[in-house]
Design a protein around this motif. Structure first.
Motif, mmCIF file in Angstrom:
data_model
loop_
_atom_site.group_PDB
_atom_site.id
_atom_site.type_symbol
_atom_site.label_atom_id
_atom_site.label_comp_id
_atom_site.label_asym_id
_atom_site.label_seq_id
_atom_site.Cartn_x
_atom_site.Cartn_y
_atom_site.Cartn_z
ATOM 1 N N SER A 5 0.857 -1.191 0.000
ATOM 2 C CA SER A 5 0.000 0.000 0.000
ATOM 3 C C SER A 5 0.886 1.232 0.000
ATOM 4 O O SER A 5 2.090 1.163 0.271
ATOM 5 C CB SER A 5 -0.914 0.016 1.227
ATOM 6 O OG SER A 5 -0.143 0.106 2.416
ATOM 7 N N TYR A 6 0.283 2.354 -0.319
ATOM 8 C CA TYR A 6 0.998 3.634 -0.250
ATOM 9 C C TYR A 6 0.001 4.726 0.076
ATOM 10 O O TYR A 6 -1.207 4.549 -0.056
ATOM 11 C CB TYR A 6 1.743 3.941 -1.554
ATOM 12 C CG TYR A 6 0.849 4.219 -2.738
ATOM 13 C CD1 TYR A 6 0.438 5.512 -3.039
ATOM 14 C CD2 TYR A 6 0.433 3.191 -3.574
ATOM 15 C CE1 TYR A 6 -0.372 5.775 -4.127
ATOM 16 C CE2 TYR A 6 -0.385 3.438 -4.667
ATOM 17 C CZ TYR A 6 -0.784 4.735 -4.941
ATOM 18 O OH TYR A 6 -1.593 5.004 -6.010
ATOM 19 N N ARG A 7 0.521 5.872 0.502
ATOM 20 C CA ARG A 7 -0.295 7.049 0.771
ATOM 21 C C ARG A 7 0.121 8.167 -0.159
ATOM 22 O O ARG A 7 1.291 8.283 -0.521
ATOM 23 C CB ARG A 7 -0.091 7.534 2.210
ATOM 24 C CG ARG A 7 -0.687 6.653 3.295
ATOM 25 C CD ARG A 7 -0.354 7.269 4.648
ATOM 26 N NE ARG A 7 -0.836 8.649 4.735
ATOM 27 C CZ ARG A 7 -0.218 9.609 5.413
ATOM 28 N NH1 ARG A 7 0.910 9.365 6.071
ATOM 29 N NH2 ARG A 7 -0.742 10.837 5.454
ATOM 30 N N VAL A 8 -0.828 8.990 -0.542
ATOM 31 C CA VAL A 8 -0.524 10.184 -1.316
ATOM 32 C C VAL A 8 -1.372 11.324 -0.780
ATOM 33 O O VAL A 8 -2.563 11.153 -0.524
ATOM 34 C CB VAL A 8 -0.763 9.949 -2.833
ATOM 35 C CG1 VAL A 8 -2.189 9.503 -3.113
ATOM 36 C CG2 VAL A 8 -0.439 11.203 -3.643
ATOM 37 N N THR A 147 -4.262 13.850 -18.169
ATOM 38 C CA THR A 147 -3.682 13.311 -16.949
ATOM 39 C C THR A 147 -2.304 13.928 -16.766
ATOM 40 O O THR A 147 -1.715 14.433 -17.730
ATOM 41 C CB THR A 147 -3.579 11.772 -17.003
ATOM 42 O OG1 THR A 147 -3.146 11.280 -15.735
ATOM 43 C CG2 THR A 147 -2.604 11.323 -18.072
ATOM 44 N N GLU A 183 3.094 7.088 -13.620
ATOM 45 C CA GLU A 183 2.090 6.590 -12.680
ATOM 46 C C GLU A 183 2.101 7.417 -11.397
ATOM 47 O O GLU A 183 1.048 7.741 -10.833
ATOM 48 C CB GLU A 183 2.360 5.118 -12.383
ATOM 49 C CG GLU A 183 2.118 4.204 -13.588
ATOM 50 C CD GLU A 183 2.335 2.740 -13.253
ATOM 51 O OE1 GLU A 183 3.214 2.441 -12.422
ATOM 52 O OE2 GLU A 183 1.630 1.884 -13.830
ATOM 53 N N LEU A 184 3.279 7.778 -10.919
ATOM 54 C CA LEU A 184 3.378 8.630 -9.735
ATOM 55 C C LEU A 184 2.757 9.995 -9.994
ATOM 56 O O LEU A 184 2.029 10.535 -9.154
ATOM 57 C CB LEU A 184 4.842 8.783 -9.326
ATOM 58 C CG LEU A 184 5.522 7.534 -8.764
ATOM 59 C CD1 LEU A 184 7.036 7.738 -8.726
ATOM 60 C CD2 LEU A 184 5.001 7.214 -7.366
ATOM 61 N N ALA A 187 -0.982 9.796 -9.902
ATOM 62 C CA ALA A 187 -1.476 9.619 -8.532
ATOM 63 C C ALA A 187 -1.492 10.954 -7.785
ATOM 64 O O ALA A 187 -2.438 11.280 -7.062
ATOM 65 C CB ALA A 187 -0.609 8.599 -7.790
ATOM 66 N N GLY A 188 -0.438 11.741 -7.965
ATOM 67 C CA GLY A 188 -0.373 13.030 -7.290
ATOM 68 C C GLY A 188 -1.431 13.996 -7.765
ATOM 69 O O GLY A 188 -1.962 14.794 -6.986
ATOM 70 N N LEU A 190 -4.399 13.443 -8.499
ATOM 71 C CA LEU A 190 -5.702 13.174 -7.881
ATOM 72 C C LEU A 190 -5.909 13.986 -6.606
ATOM 73 O O LEU A 190 -7.045 14.288 -6.239
ATOM 74 C CB LEU A 190 -5.819 11.673 -7.556
ATOM 75 C CG LEU A 190 -5.931 10.728 -8.755
ATOM 76 C CD1 LEU A 190 -5.859 9.283 -8.289
ATOM 77 C CD2 LEU A 190 -7.218 10.981 -9.527
ATOM 78 N N VAL A 203 4.142 11.193 -2.046
ATOM 79 C CA VAL A 203 3.806 9.771 -2.058
ATOM 80 C C VAL A 203 4.718 9.079 -1.056
ATOM 81 O O VAL A 203 5.937 9.254 -1.092
ATOM 82 C CB VAL A 203 3.983 9.152 -3.459
ATOM 83 C CG1 VAL A 203 3.813 7.635 -3.397
ATOM 84 C CG2 VAL A 203 2.992 9.745 -4.445
#
Length: 435
Positions: A5-8, A147, A183-184, A187-188, A190, A203
C-alpha cells in the motif's frame, strides 16, 4: 504479511511562488515531515515561475511558434508539437492561464535539472533522501481526457523494465516496461487538483521507486520515445506530407533484406490512384529472388549495349554508361511497374487515340508515385529508373509477361546506405500560374 500500500497527499501551506524563489526552501518551510523514500510530485507551473519562465508575448500562438521544434499534428487551431524539451504535447506546453495580460508561462528549460535542484535542496535543508518528479498535464493518443505525466525527475526510477522476467504463470515478459514516473505523477494529480492551490503532493510507501544518485541522472527524458521507435511520430496529414517530401531517390543500399509485406502494402497504396474509365491500369512485377533480378538485368544490359553500339558509342563510353545503371543491380529488391490498357477506348482518330494512351500513362504514373511515397512511409529507400521502357520486348520475354503489359521503368528498393544529400527547397510559387 500486509498487502502492499501507499499514501498520497497534497502538501498544504505553500505560498504563491515568485520569480527567483527556491522551491526546495519553500517546501521545507511548510515542515512537511518528509522521510527517506518519499517522492515529491511538483507541478511544473511553480517551477517555471521560480525559474523566471514568465515571458511577454504578443499572443500565445507566437509563443507556441517560438517553442516548437516540429509540428506533429494540426486540427483547426489545435497543434500537437514537439517542443524544445523534446516533449510531444499540445501547444508546446505554453500556458496563458492565471498569468498577467500579455504574458505566457513556458515550461522549465530543463525539467530534469530542475528536479535535481529541488532534490539536492531538500537533502541539504532537511537531510532526507527523496525522489522528485516535475509534472505537467498531457492529453494522450487513443484516450480521451487529460492526466499528469512526468516531464522531469531526479532520484526516481522513471522506468521499471520487466523484460527478461516472467509473470505469475511463468510466461516470459518480452515487452513490459512500466512508466513508473508517469504513474506517480497521475497519482499526485488526484490530490493536487487543478484549482485548489496545492501544487505539490507527497507519495509515501514506495521506497523501491526511489533510486540511487547514479540512477537519478537518467531523468524523465528516458520516457520520451526516440524517433526511430516512434510508430506514431506524425498526424495523418503531416505523415502524408512527410512521406512525400522524404521520398528521395536512393542509389546506394545496405544488404539488409526488404520485408515483402512492406512492398505489398506499398502496392496496395499504388492501386488507389485515379484512372480513366474506372479501369485498373497498374500491374507490379515483384522480383524477390536474386536469380530473377540477375536474369532480367543481364538481358537488359545486353540490349542496352547493343543499342549503344548501334548509336556509334565507344566501348569506353558504353562501359561508363553501364556502370551508371548499377543502381538496379545493387538493390536487394526490384519492382517493375507495368501499364495495361484494358478498358481503353479506340476512336480511330490518331489525335484522340494518342490522348487516350496519355490518360493511361498519367494514371500509371500516379500509381508509381503512390508506390514510391508508400515505400518512403515504410522507411524503405527507392529509385525509379526508366530503363525497362527502352527494351520492353526483352523485359516481357524474360519475365514472361503478357504482350499487352507495358513495363514503365523499374523501382530499386532497399534500405538506404546513407542519408540523402540535402537539396534546396523548391518554391511552389515558381510552378504556379494564376489566371
Amino acid at each position: 504479511m500486509s498487502p502492499p500500500s501507499y499514501r498520497v497527499w497534497a502538501l498544504p501551506g505553500l505560498p504563491e511562488v515568485r520569480p527567483g524563489d527556491d522551491i526546495a526552501k519553500l517546501i521545507a518551510a511548510t515542515e512537511p515531515g518528509l522521510v527517506d523514500g518519499d517522492v515529491l510530485l511538483v507541478t511544473s507551473k511553480i517551477v517555471s515561475k521560480a525559474e523566471r519562465r514568465l515571458v511577454e508575448a504578443g499572443d500565445r500562438e507566437e509563443a507556441i511558434d517560438a517553442e516548437t521544434v516540429r509540428v506533429v499534428a494540426r486540427r483547426g487551431a489545435l497543434r500537437i508539437v514537439e517542443n524544445r524539451q523534446g516533449l510531444v504535447m499540445a501547444a508546446a506546453g505554453v500556458d496563458a492561464s492565471n498569468t498577467p495580460a500579455g504574458t505566457v508561462l513556458l515550461l522549465p528549460e530543463d525539467p530534469d535539472a530542475s528536479a535535481v535542484r529541488i532534490r539536492d535542496g531538500l537533502r541539504d535543508t532537511l537531510g532526507v533522501e527523496v525522489g522528485v518528479v516535475i509534472t505537467d498535464t498531457f492529453g494522450r493518443p487513443w484516450r480521451t481526457g487529460l492526466t499528469d505525466v512526468a516531464i522531469g525527475a531526479a532520484g526516481v526510477r522513471v522506468l521499471d523494465d520487466l523484460r527478461g522476467g516472467v509473470d505469475a504463470h511463468g510466461n516470459p515478459l518480452s515487452a513490459t516496461v512500466v512508466a513508473t514516473a508517469d504513474e506517480l505523477a497521475a497519482a499526485g494529480d488526484l490530490v493536487k487538483g487543478k484549482a485548489a492551490g496545492l501544487p505539490v503532493a507527497v507519495v509515501r510507501g514506495l521506497p523501491h521507486v526511489v533510486g540511487e544518485p547514479t540512477e537519478a541522472a537518467v531523468g524523465a527524458r528516458a520516457l520520451v520515445r526516440t524517433a526511430a521507435d516512434d510508430m506514431f511520430r506524425l498526424g495523418t496529414s503531416e505523415a502524408v506530407r512527410e512521406a512525400v517530401t522524404q521520398r528521395r531517390t536512393v542509389r546506394a543500399f545496405t544488404d539488409e533484406p526488404v520485408d515483402p509485406g512492406a512492398v505489398r502494402r506499398a502496392v496496395a497504396a499504388a492501386v488507389t490512384a485515379p484512372a480513366p474509365h474506372h479501369t485498373t491500369p497498374w500491374r507490379f512485377v515483384l522480383l524477390e529472388s536474386a536469380a530473377s533480378r540477375t536474369r532480367l538485368l543481364d538481358a537488359m544490359r545486353d540490349a542496352w549495349i547493343a543499342d549503344l553500339r548501334r548509336d556509334g558509342k565507344s566501348e569506353e563510353s558504353i562501359a561508363k554508361r553501364v556502370r551508371r545503371g548499377d543502381v538496379l543491380r545493387n538493390a536487394p529488391y526490384l519492382a517493375v511497374p507495368c501499364m495495361v490498357m484494358d478498358g481503353s477506348h479506340h476512336y480511330g482518330d490518331p489525335r484522340r487515340d494518342a490522348a487516350e494512351r496519355e490518360m493511361f500513362v498519367v494514371a500509371t504514373g500516379a500509381g508509381v508515385q503512390n508506390f514510391l511515397v508508400a515505400l518512403a512511409g515504410e522507411r524503405l529507400g527507392s529509385a525509379w529508373v526508366s530503363s525497362t521502357m527502352f527494351c520492353r520486348d526483352v523485359v516481357r520475354d524474360v519475365l514472361e509477361l503478357p504482350a499487352n503489359w507495358d513495363p514503365m521503368g523499374a523501382v530499386a528498393i532497399g534500405h538506404a546506405a546513407e542519408l540523402p544529400r540535402e537539396r534546396p527547397a523548391r518554391d511552389a510559387g515558381a510552378f504556379i500560374e494564376m489566371r
